[in-house]
Design a protein around this motif. Sequence first.
Motif, PDB file in Angstrom:
ATOM      1  N   GLN A 372       0.827  -1.208   0.000  1.00 26.00           N
ATOM      2  CA  GLN A 372       0.000   0.000   0.000  1.00 26.00           C
ATOM      3  C   GLN A 372       0.863   1.260   0.000  1.00 26.00           C
ATOM      4  OE1 GLN A 372      -2.495  -0.487   3.423  1.00 26.00           O
ATOM      5  NE2 GLN A 372      -3.829  -2.056   2.444  1.00 26.00           N
ATOM      6  N   ALA A 373       1.949   1.145   0.816  1.00 25.40           N
ATOM      7  CA  ALA A 373       2.840   2.304   0.840  1.00 25.40           C
ATOM      8  C   ALA A 373       3.438   2.525  -0.549  1.00 25.40           C
ATOM      9  CB  ALA A 373       3.933   2.100   1.895  1.00 25.40           C
ATOM     10  N   ASP A 374       3.784   1.445  -1.192  1.00 29.78           N
ATOM     11  CA  ASP A 374       4.313   1.572  -2.552  1.00 29.78           C
ATOM     12  C   ASP A 374       3.241   2.181  -3.483  1.00 29.78           C
ATOM     13  OD1 ASP A 374       6.803   0.538  -1.897  1.00 29.78           O
ATOM     14  OD2 ASP A 374       6.261  -1.541  -2.372  1.00 29.78           O
ATOM     15  N   ASP A 375       2.039   1.655  -3.276  1.00 34.47           N
ATOM     16  CA  ASP A 375       0.952   2.187  -4.102  1.00 34.47           C
ATOM     17  C   ASP A 375       0.736   3.673  -3.818  1.00 34.47           C
ATOM     18  OD1 ASP A 375      -1.028  -0.867  -3.820  1.00 34.47           O
ATOM     19  OD2 ASP A 375       0.618  -0.314  -5.190  1.00 34.47           O
ATOM     20  N   LEU A 376       0.857   4.010  -2.462  1.00 30.23           N
ATOM     21  CA  LEU A 376       0.700   5.418  -2.095  1.00 30.23           C
ATOM     22  C   LEU A 376       1.779   6.268  -2.740  1.00 30.23           C
ATOM     23  CD1 LEU A 376      -0.692   7.686  -0.478  1.00 30.23           C
ATOM     24  CD2 LEU A 376       0.760   6.991   1.485  1.00 30.23           C
ATOM     25  N   SER A 389     -10.337   6.629   0.963  1.00 35.85           N
ATOM     26  CA  SER A 389      -9.915   5.237   1.199  1.00 35.85           C
ATOM     27  C   SER A 389      -8.590   5.169   1.932  1.00 35.85           C
ATOM     28  CB  SER A 389      -9.815   4.496  -0.131  1.00 35.85           C
ATOM     29  OG  SER A 389      -8.876   5.131  -0.984  1.00 35.85           O
ATOM     30  N   ALA A 390      -7.707   6.108   1.709  1.00 38.14           N
ATOM     31  CA  ALA A 390      -6.391   6.114   2.341  1.00 38.14           C
ATOM     32  C   ALA A 390      -6.500   6.346   3.829  1.00 38.14           C
ATOM     33  CB  ALA A 390      -5.518   7.172   1.716  1.00 38.14           C
ATOM     34  N   VAL A 391      -7.429   7.251   4.203  1.00 34.80           N
ATOM     35  CA  VAL A 391      -7.585   7.530   5.639  1.00 34.80           C
ATOM     36  C   VAL A 391      -7.941   6.251   6.374  1.00 34.80           C
ATOM     37  CG1 VAL A 391      -9.010   8.741   7.323  1.00 34.80           C
ATOM     38  CG2 VAL A 391      -8.122   9.960   5.332  1.00 34.80           C
ATOM     39  N   ALA A 392      -8.866   5.516   5.759  1.00 28.51           N
ATOM     40  CA  ALA A 392      -9.271   4.266   6.407  1.00 28.51           C
ATOM     41  C   ALA A 392      -8.099   3.286   6.505  1.00 28.51           C
ATOM     42  CB  ALA A 392     -10.430   3.649   5.636  1.00 28.51           C
ATOM     43  N   LYS A 393      -7.307   3.142   5.464  1.00 26.62           N
ATOM     44  CA  LYS A 393      -6.172   2.224   5.463  1.00 26.62           C
ATOM     45  C   LYS A 393      -5.077   2.665   6.432  1.00 26.62           C
ATOM     46  CE  LYS A 393      -6.919   0.583   0.761  1.00 26.62           C
ATOM     47  NZ  LYS A 393      -6.390   0.465  -0.592  1.00 26.62           N
ATOM     48  N   VAL A 394      -4.889   4.006   6.518  1.00 26.74           N
ATOM     49  CA  VAL A 394      -3.876   4.514   7.445  1.00 26.74           C
ATOM     50  C   VAL A 394      -4.258   4.168   8.875  1.00 26.74           C
ATOM     51  CG1 VAL A 394      -2.889   6.625   8.399  1.00 26.74           C
ATOM     52  CG2 VAL A 394      -2.982   6.313   5.931  1.00 26.74           C
ATOM     53  N   ASN A 395      -5.502   4.307   9.187  1.00 27.55           N
ATOM     54  CA  ASN A 395      -5.948   3.965  10.543  1.00 27.55           C
ATOM     55  C   ASN A 395      -5.723   2.471  10.847  1.00 27.55           C
ATOM     56  OD1 ASN A 395      -6.726   6.594  11.223  1.00 27.55           O
ATOM     57  ND2 ASN A 395      -8.787   6.340  10.388  1.00 27.55           N
ATOM     58  N   GLU A 396      -6.005   1.647   9.870  1.00 28.26           N
ATOM     59  CA  GLU A 396      -5.754   0.209  10.057  1.00 28.26           C
ATOM     60  C   GLU A 396      -4.255  -0.081  10.248  1.00 28.26           C
ATOM     61  OE1 GLU A 396      -7.409  -1.770   6.730  1.00 28.26           O
ATOM     62  OE2 GLU A 396      -9.478  -1.387   7.304  1.00 28.26           O
ATOM     63  N   LEU A 397      -3.453   0.571   9.419  1.00 24.33           N
ATOM     64  CA  LEU A 397      -1.995   0.399   9.527  1.00 24.33           C
ATOM     65  C   LEU A 397      -1.505   0.835  10.883  1.00 24.33           C
ATOM     66  CD1 LEU A 397       0.776  -0.216   8.283  1.00 24.33           C
ATOM     67  CD2 LEU A 397       0.782   2.138   7.375  1.00 24.33           C
ATOM     68  N   ASN A 398      -1.996   1.925  11.413  1.00 21.44           N
ATOM     69  CA  ASN A 398      -1.573   2.431  12.711  1.00 21.44           C
ATOM     70  C   ASN A 398      -1.910   1.428  13.816  1.00 21.44           C
ATOM     71  OD1 ASN A 398      -0.611   4.399  14.612  1.00 21.44           O
ATOM     72  ND2 ASN A 398      -2.741   4.887  15.081  1.00 21.44           N
ATOM     73  N   THR A 399      -3.112   0.897  13.726  1.00 22.00           N
ATOM     74  CA  THR A 399      -3.514  -0.084  14.747  1.00 22.00           C
ATOM     75  C   THR A 399      -2.605  -1.317  14.707  1.00 22.00           C
ATOM     76  OG1 THR A 399      -5.812   0.662  14.583  1.00 22.00           O
ATOM     77  CG2 THR A 399      -5.418  -1.522  15.543  1.00 22.00           C
ATOM     78  N   GLY A 400      -2.345  -1.857  13.530  1.00 25.52           N
ATOM     79  CA  GLY A 400      -1.460  -3.030  13.409  1.00 25.52           C
ATOM     80  C   GLY A 400      -0.045  -2.736  13.860  1.00 25.52           C
ATOM     81  N   ALA A 401       0.444  -1.525  13.519  1.00 23.41           N
ATOM     82  CA  ALA A 401       1.813  -1.171  13.911  1.00 23.41           C
ATOM     83  C   ALA A 401       1.961  -1.147  15.425  1.00 23.41           C
ATOM     84  CB  ALA A 401       2.204   0.160  13.316  1.00 23.41           C
ATOM     85  N   HIS A 402       0.945  -0.617  16.128  1.00 26.24           N
ATOM     86  CA  HIS A 402       1.026  -0.600  17.594  1.00 26.24           C
ATOM     87  C   HIS A 402       1.011  -2.017  18.176  1.00 26.24           C
ATOM     88  CE1 HIS A 402       0.248   3.753  17.266  1.00 26.24           C
ATOM     89  NE2 HIS A 402       0.661   3.812  18.556  1.00 26.24           N
ATOM     90  N   LYS A 403       0.237  -2.881  17.554  1.00 27.46           N
ATOM     91  CA  LYS A 403       0.241  -4.273  18.028  1.00 27.46           C
ATOM     92  C   LYS A 403       1.610  -4.934  17.834  1.00 27.46           C
ATOM     93  CE  LYS A 403      -4.693  -5.159  17.305  1.00 27.46           C
ATOM     94  NZ  LYS A 403      -5.684  -5.981  16.566  1.00 27.46           N
ATOM     95  N   VAL A 404       2.183  -4.692  16.663  1.00 25.10           N
ATOM     96  CA  VAL A 404       3.521  -5.251  16.397  1.00 25.10           C
ATOM     97  C   VAL A 404       4.548  -4.705  17.363  1.00 25.10           C
ATOM     98  CG1 VAL A 404       5.382  -5.342  14.709  1.00 25.10           C
ATOM     99  CG2 VAL A 404       3.030  -5.731  13.989  1.00 25.10           C
ATOM    100  N   ALA A 405       4.496  -3.413  17.639  1.00 21.64           N
ATOM    101  CA  ALA A 405       5.461  -2.803  18.560  1.00 21.64           C
ATOM    102  C   ALA A 405       5.333  -3.392  19.955  1.00 21.64           C
ATOM    103  CB  ALA A 405       5.256  -1.290  18.587  1.00 21.64           C
ATOM    104  N   LYS A 406       4.094  -3.617  20.409  1.00 18.77           N
ATOM    105  CA  LYS A 406       3.901  -4.184  21.742  1.00 18.77           C
ATOM    106  C   LYS A 406       4.416  -5.627  21.801  1.00 18.77           C
ATOM    107  CE  LYS A 406       0.290  -5.037  25.162  1.00 18.77           C
ATOM    108  NZ  LYS A 406      -1.174  -4.951  25.448  1.00 18.77           N
TER     109      LYS A 406
END
Length: 695
Positions: A372-376, A389-406
């Motif tokens: 997606q980042a490449d597509d962006l 559509s990007a806003v929605a995807k960014v929010n999803e990405l943020n949520t997953g990133a926080h899970k990965v960091a934890k």
Amino acid sequence: MRSPKLAALELKRFGRGKLPAAALVALLLLPLLYGALYLCSFWDPYGKLDKLPVALVNDDKGATSDGKRVAAGDEISEKLLDSKVFDWHEVSSAEAEKGVEEGTYYLSLTMPSDFSRKIASSGGDSPETGALQVRTNDANNYIVGQISRTVFGEVRNAASTNASRSFLDRIFINFSDLHDKTAEAAKGADDLKGGISKAKKGSKDLADGLKDSKAGSKKLSDGIVKLNQGSRDLATGSAQVAGGTQVLADKVNGIAGDVRPFFQDNGKSIRDTARLVADTSGAVRHNLDLLVKSAPTAAVGAKEAADELTGIHRTRCEEAEEPDAAVCPPLERAKDTAVDVAKIAADVNTLVTNQNGDLKKLSTQLTAFQKQADDLAKRAPTLDDDLASAVAKVNELNTGAHKVAKGAQSLHTGLGGAQTGAGDLDTGVGKLKTGAENLDGGLFRLGDGSAELAQGLNDGVDRIPDYGKKDRDARTDVMADPVQLASKSLHEAPNYGTGFAPYFIPLSLWVGAMVAYMLIQPLNKRALAAGASSWRIALAGWLPVAAIGTLQVGALMAVLHWGLGLQMTHAAGTIGFLALVTCCFAAIVQWLNACFGAAGRILVLVVLMLQLTSAGGTYPVQTSPGFFGAIHPYLPMTYVVEGLRRLITGGPLGPVWLGCAVLGAFTVGALALTAFTARRKQVWSLSRLHPELSL
């Protein structure tokens, strides 16, 4: 007139009356007073010792040794009373002392009260010497004291032998005990050697196992370090991603209404940022894959090391008959540490396994996020069209990133503890490996020492004697009395009188000749006055005494042989030799009387004393002062005594033939001097007519 006729005329004077005849008979029997009578008085004194009264005092109280009663005093007393040595009288100590002092007893033998105790002490820690007490009184009789020293010396030797036998018997018994104990020690040393051999094998296995464990623990520690480093990078990267997505989401959501103009004006910046996000997502996905691959391998390695150490500990410490106190404690600590590390590695693996679905999902999301980042980045110039559509995807990405960091942070924390445990495990296994190697070396040296000990003890058992009772008794008898006197006397004299006969027989013959010339004139005065030949005169005065001396020899030897029991090895030779002796003595006494007159009779006594003291008839002449040894070879009785000893008791006859030659020379020489004196006597002088001394 010839010499024999002159001699016969001299003897005829003794037939003119009873008194001269009696005098002649007395003259013939005179040697018996010196020879037979004196020898008879002490013919066999040692055979009559049982007539001597002596006191026996037994104050011994006895003792106990090794549970046995020791009564040495009673044993010696019983043997002495049964013997024929003395006339023993058992009396008290006071009676014995009084009796010896007053002369009732010639001597006393006392066994003190502690006699048995001291003899028994020979087998203890403080041996003492037992003493037999002998009391003599030389004022009673000196010779008895000398005899007692010889007799009691034999008693002392017998008592000492008995005491030594008991002491040596204990020594041989101790040798047997020492042999048995050494055999037991040798068996124990053999068992020790076998046990040490097994321990050496076990220590070698332990050292080898710990060497492998050390290699595994090192690999485990290195792997967890790398894993921890990867998890740290993962946590850092994921935190950065989460921070970036959060910023992105906040901006997107905050200025969603105003973003389109911004996208239009900042399309290039948005593209670059999207490219950065795509690259970061790729790195995070790569680190997640590394964590998934490494966690199972680390968990398995840690589990194998822990199991191996647990097995070694159980074999060497829990199931062993004799656990090694120096090895087991550090081995147990290493086992516990390995178990802890295995648990940590298992926890990490469980974490990875339990989150495998999320991680895979996260990896998928990161892949999608990257795409997606490449597509962006590709569509950044037209983001204003895709903003919704990007806003929605960014929010999803943020949520997953926080899970990965934890999750990455939790993984990093767990791997940090695992790294510490793995390091401790590696250090402990290293120390344990060093200790096991030292133990193996020590057991190797101990094995050599135990082998030498076992060999030495086994060799020692063969060298320590183990005596049976029969062998012990034989050896005890030999060592208690190692030197016995195998006495053998050549040509032994049967008694005291026989030993002294060669000394007193010539003494009696000399006295017989001396007394004979008190009755018979050494020189015939009628022949001197008639001017007869000097040799004829000398022979005339010598032949009567020589004849009387020969008769004296016959009478003396008859009494000694048939009366006292004197046995002669060469009887005829003894008689003939004594006939020569009396002829020699008669010639010497004749010359002394003829030459010196009255003074000659004194000289006869002087010569007799010199011969008695230098002839060696009683004690060897070497024990006398030097003067007597100097004159010893020059007097006739010396050769008479030596010759008679060989003729009576036996032995080579060389001294007899030498004595015959010496006596013959003395006889001829004395007769020649007498003849010379007779020649001088044929010339009368005033001193001869009126002598100054006459006897």
